[in-house]
Structure formats: C-alpha cells, structure tokens
Design a protein around this motif. Structure first.
Motif, short mmCIF file in Angstrom:
data_model
loop_
_atom_site.label_atom_id
_atom_site.label_comp_id
_atom_site.label_asym_id
_atom_site.label_seq_id
_atom_site.Cartn_x
_atom_site.Cartn_y
_atom_site.Cartn_z
N ALA A 1 10.46 71.93 17.90
CA ALA A 1 9.05 72.29 17.99
C ALA A 1 8.49 71.86 19.34
CB ALA A 1 8.26 71.63 16.86
N ASN A 2 7.71 72.73 19.95
CA ASN A 2 7.02 72.37 21.19
C ASN A 2 5.56 72.78 21.07
OD1 ASN A 2 8.37 75.25 21.89
ND2 ASN A 2 6.46 75.05 23.03
N PRO A 3 4.64 72.00 21.62
CA PRO A 3 3.22 72.34 21.52
C PRO A 3 2.89 73.58 22.33
CG PRO A 3 3.53 70.44 22.95
CD PRO A 3 4.88 70.75 22.35
N VAL A 4 1.98 74.38 21.79
CA VAL A 4 1.50 75.58 22.46
C VAL A 4 0.26 75.22 23.27
CG1 VAL A 4 0.60 77.92 22.14
CG2 VAL A 4 2.42 77.05 20.65
N GLU A 5 0.20 75.68 24.51
CA GLU A 5 -0.98 75.43 25.33
C GLU A 5 -2.21 76.05 24.70
OE1 GLU A 5 -0.52 76.61 29.40
OE2 GLU A 5 1.60 76.09 29.44
N VAL A 6 -3.37 75.53 25.07
CA VAL A 6 -4.62 76.12 24.60
C VAL A 6 -4.71 77.59 24.99
CG1 VAL A 6 -7.13 76.04 24.85
CG2 VAL A 6 -5.85 73.92 24.59
N SER A 7 -4.08 77.95 26.11
CA SER A 7 -4.07 79.34 26.56
C SER A 7 -3.19 80.23 25.69
CB SER A 7 -3.57 79.41 28.01
OG SER A 7 -2.23 78.95 28.10
N GLY A 8 -2.38 79.62 24.80
CA GLY A 8 -1.51 80.39 23.91
C GLY A 8 -0.07 80.49 24.38
N LYS A 9 0.26 79.88 25.51
CA LYS A 9 1.62 79.94 26.05
C LYS A 9 2.47 78.81 25.49
CE LYS A 9 0.13 81.97 30.46
NZ LYS A 9 0.06 81.75 31.92
N GLY A 10 3.73 79.14 25.15
CA GLY A 10 4.68 78.13 24.73
C GLY A 10 5.48 77.61 25.91
N ARG A 11 6.28 76.59 25.65
CA ARG A 11 7.10 76.01 26.71
C ARG A 11 8.21 76.99 27.11
NH1 ARG A 11 7.54 70.61 27.77
NH2 ARG A 11 9.33 69.91 29.04
N PRO A 12 8.48 77.16 28.41
CA PRO A 12 9.51 78.11 28.83
C PRO A 12 10.92 77.57 28.60
CG PRO A 12 8.53 77.04 30.75
CD PRO A 12 7.74 76.60 29.55
#
Length: 464
Positions: free
Chosen positions: A388-399
C-alpha cells in the motif's frame, strides 16, 4: 550551482562517470511544484544527491543534482520534456497574471487523460510480468537507437510512458494468463515549446492536444515492443478505449478486513516494530524552529538515504498545505541525509500552533519511516502479498510500485497467479493497494513470508 540560462529547464550532463547530472528549473511558482518535479525524477529512476530550491512566491528556482539508480541509459530529452510540462507558463506579452486569471486564460485545469484497456493473453512462464527478454528496436526512449535492452512487460509500459492506473492479472487452469492493464498515455501531442504553450494557454486550442494512444502509429509502437518482449508466449494483444462498464469495474475491488487494516495501518504497531529493528544509520530526527527567522518556520530533518526520500518529504509537505520558501537537501556518502526547509502556512505565516507542529512532525516521521506498507496476510485459506502507498491529494499514486514489486518477485522466483490494484480510504487518507496472490501451489513458512516482505520492501525503498 545551476546552469545560467533563459530556458525553463536545463540539464547539464555529468562530466565524468559517477558524477551527478545537474537539473535546473526556473519558472513561475505554484503550490506543490517541488513535489511534482521530484515525482518525475523518481519515475525516471534517478536519485537526488543534492538539491536547492527557493521562491519569492511568484518565481521559483530549483537545482537538483541527480544520479541514475541503476546502470541503464537515462532518456534525458524526454525527462526534460516531462519536467517542462509541469512548469507554469509565465504571463505572456506583458499581460498581468491577475488579468489573465480573471479572463479565465490562466491556470486552467488540464483535462482528465483518456483511459485505455490493454489486454494481453499469454502462455504462463516465470517472470512473465517481469521477464528477461532482449529486444533490439528503435524507440524514442533509447539513447542509442537499435541498441539491445533488457526489458519486460512492466518495463515496456514504463518505457512507452504508459501510466498504469489499474491492473488485473489472472491465470487459468490451462496455464494461460490474462493481463488487463488500465493505462493512460503520458506522451501527448502538446508541444514542449514554451512559446507554443503560451499561445495554447491564451487561445485555448482545446481537443487538438490529446494523448497519442488513439492513433494507429502509437498503438503499433506498443504492439511491436510487446511482440518483441513476449515472443511466442503472446497469444493476442489489444488496446481499446475503456468503456463506461469497464470504468465501473475499475472502481470495484476487494475490501480490506479489520485485521489487515490493523496490521498495515496501525501507526503505534509500526513505530513499535521499527524501534526494535532500528539501527544507528536509520534513525530519524524531525525538528521545527521558529527562532532563526522572523517570517519562516525552519524544519530540519536528519535521516538515512533511500529511494524516493525527497519525493516523500515534498509530498507530505504538499499534502499538509505547507509552502516552502527555501529548501536545501544533501545526501552524504555515508548514507545520511540532511534537509533544511524554511516554510510558511498557506496564509503566508509561520507555524506557531504547537498542535500543528506536533502533527506535522509526526506525519513527516511516519512518511520517512514507512512510506509504503508491505505485508503477507491471510485471505481465507490463502496467503497474499499486499503493498500500500498513500495517494497524493492530487490523486496521483507513487510511481513504479508495480514495476518494483514484479522485479522483486521475479528475483525471488515467485510466480504471480492473480494481481490487482485498488484504492481504499483508511482514516480519511486514500491508499493505493496492490494485491498479489501466488496460487495454491505455494507453501509459505514464516521465514519465507519474511523473506518475501523484506525482498519487496528492499526493492521499493532502493535498499537492494
């Protein structure tokens, strides 16, 4: 120092092997720009060994000294183009920014990228998602066209600049594999020329600026690469725009049980576990000081270096709505990092509220300590791997999470029977969760589970 130039993005290549390249960005400022730039640097497999950034609130100047994390060619021209696309465009022809904003000609939100479904039907083999095929093909991503490169499905998707939004991999009883990748295309028809982008901003050319994946040539490029990689293992491949029914299925994913959520997201358990395993070179210090500046709060961080460290710091600061006026980052050869950030709140004032200070320090420590959560958990009678990785507030996940996962499992000689990506909200935070099921043929002892978790974690954190 950086490269003096009127260009928005400048890249000075290393003058000797082992020396860093210097990336200089000079452009109008915007909230979260540092995070967005560091995300692209991480996506291109680069490690930041030193960084300086400053802004007066209107214009920013950023210099990053970067090294490739692995010994493979870096497509510097494409990196420059991607960084350039993130930079705001200066107000053209002397127009005041306030006038352009009032006229609706500035800071317009970009349209949502079109979603496509890539469907691969293959015969199963070890490392199918992350194999060791070799291809010789002309590609915009190869610095030396026609050179031989070691590649695989997930690597090819990265090289083609496809962003994996969701994936579902399943194996049938007859040994066939069905891979469904929901992807967007980062390569577009938008010119990277600043003057052209300025005209686009003013006159709004609209739908002329689209992804390339709707074109025949772009799809054939993808087909050619996949054919070269999979060879006789490939039965069929197909790329189509995602339909509404597909999009609705995209939102459906298996829920997380309370026991799994406790294991992966309980911060008290994570801190306790880390305190037992902490070594001297992995200690983390986060402090805040309001005495050194009359207008800024100083955040000082000391921690061990790892993959994506600067991205995680910038992502956390961005998500907490904190603005950086000046920042300095330095990674020493002994594996330690020092970070100084002079920051203000969104209202331009120092952080004086003690509760806010404690909350921000705690959040930074946790993101530095455990930016990703990796665990082997029970799902009925079976065992599966969760990342699991946190999603940015902008909606992007970790690359590159799926890429690193599949590479680690290939190195561990573990076949993937079923894989999927979904999003879950845990305590008001959205997480992107990758699930991997290995099938019934695997017998997972406690030592093997620990080996898999350690191997995947090391690959994700760049500790391998």
């Amino acid at each position: 120092m950086g490269v003096p130039s009127d260009e928005v993005v400048q890249i000075r290549h290393a003058d000797a092997a082992g020396n860093p390249a210097v990336v200089t960005i000079s452009c109008p400022d915007k909230t979260g720009l540092g995070c967005d730039l560091c995300r692209v640097v991480l996506l291109f497999g680069l490690s930041v060994v030193k960084g300086d950034m400053s802004t007066d609130g209107r214009w920013c100047y950023i210099v990053l000294w970067v090294l490739p994390r692995r010994e493979r060619p870096v497509p510097w021209d494409i990196l420059k183009d991607r960084l350039l696309q993130l930079c705001p465009v200066a107000s053209p022809f002397g127009f005041d920014a306030a006038y352009l904003a009032a006229a609706g000609l500035q800071d317009a939100a970009p349209p949502e990228p079109q979603l496509f479904l890539l469907k691969l039907c293959c015969f199963d083999r070890m490392g199918l998602l992350h194999g060791n095929a070799t291809l010789s093909i002309r590609s915009n991503l190869d610095l030396n066209a026609g050179s031989s490169v070691s590649t695989d499905v997930t690597r090819v998707l990265c090289e083609l600049e496809f962003t994996i939004r969701r994936v579902k991999v399943s194996t049938t009883p007859d040994g066939s594999v069905l891979d469904l990748f929901f992807i967007t295309d980062a390569r577009s028809l938008i010119s990277s020329n600043i003057l052209f982008s300025t005209f686009k901003m003013i006159f709004s050319f609209g739908n002329d600026f689209r992804e390339l994946l709707h074109t025949k040539s772009r799809r054939e490029e993808a087909y050619d690469k996949l054919d070269s990689v999979l060879g006789d293992s490939l039965a069929s491949r197909e790329i189509d725009p995602a339909t509404e029914d597909m999009l609705s299925c995209l939102q459906t994913c298996a829920s997380l049980t309370p026991a799994v959520m406790e294991q992966m997201f309980n911060t008290d358990l994570i801190i306790e576990e880390q305190s037992i395993n902490t070594r001297g070179d992995t200690t983390i210090s986060v402090t805040m000081d309001n005495s050194l500046s009359s207008v800024h709060t100083l955040i000082q961080i000391q921690c061990g270096d790892r993959k994506g460290l600067l991205y995680d710091i910038m992502r956390t600061v961005k998500d907490c709505n904190i603005q950086i006026s000046y920042g300095r980052f330095y990674a020493s050869q002994n594996g330690r990092c020092d970070v100084d950030l002079f920051v203000v709140q969104s209202d331009g004032k120092k952080i004086l509220d003690q509760q806010m200070e404690r909350t921000l320090c705690c959040r930074l420590r946790m993101e530095l300590l455990r930016p990703l959560r990796v665990a082997m958990v029970k799902r009925g009678p079976d065992i599966e791997l969760l990342v699991a990785n946190p999603v940015e507030v902008s909606g992007k996940g970790r690359p590159l999470v799926f890429y690193d996962m599949t590479l680690a499992l290939k190195n561990l000689q573990k076949r993937i029977f079923l894989a999927e990506i979904g999003r879950h909200v845990v305590e008001d935070r959205e997480w992107e969760v990758y699930r991997v099921h290995f099938g019934e043929e695997h017998d997972f002892s406690p030592s093997l589970r620990s080996k898999i978790v350690d191997g995947v974690t090391s690959m994700l954190m760049g500790l391998d």
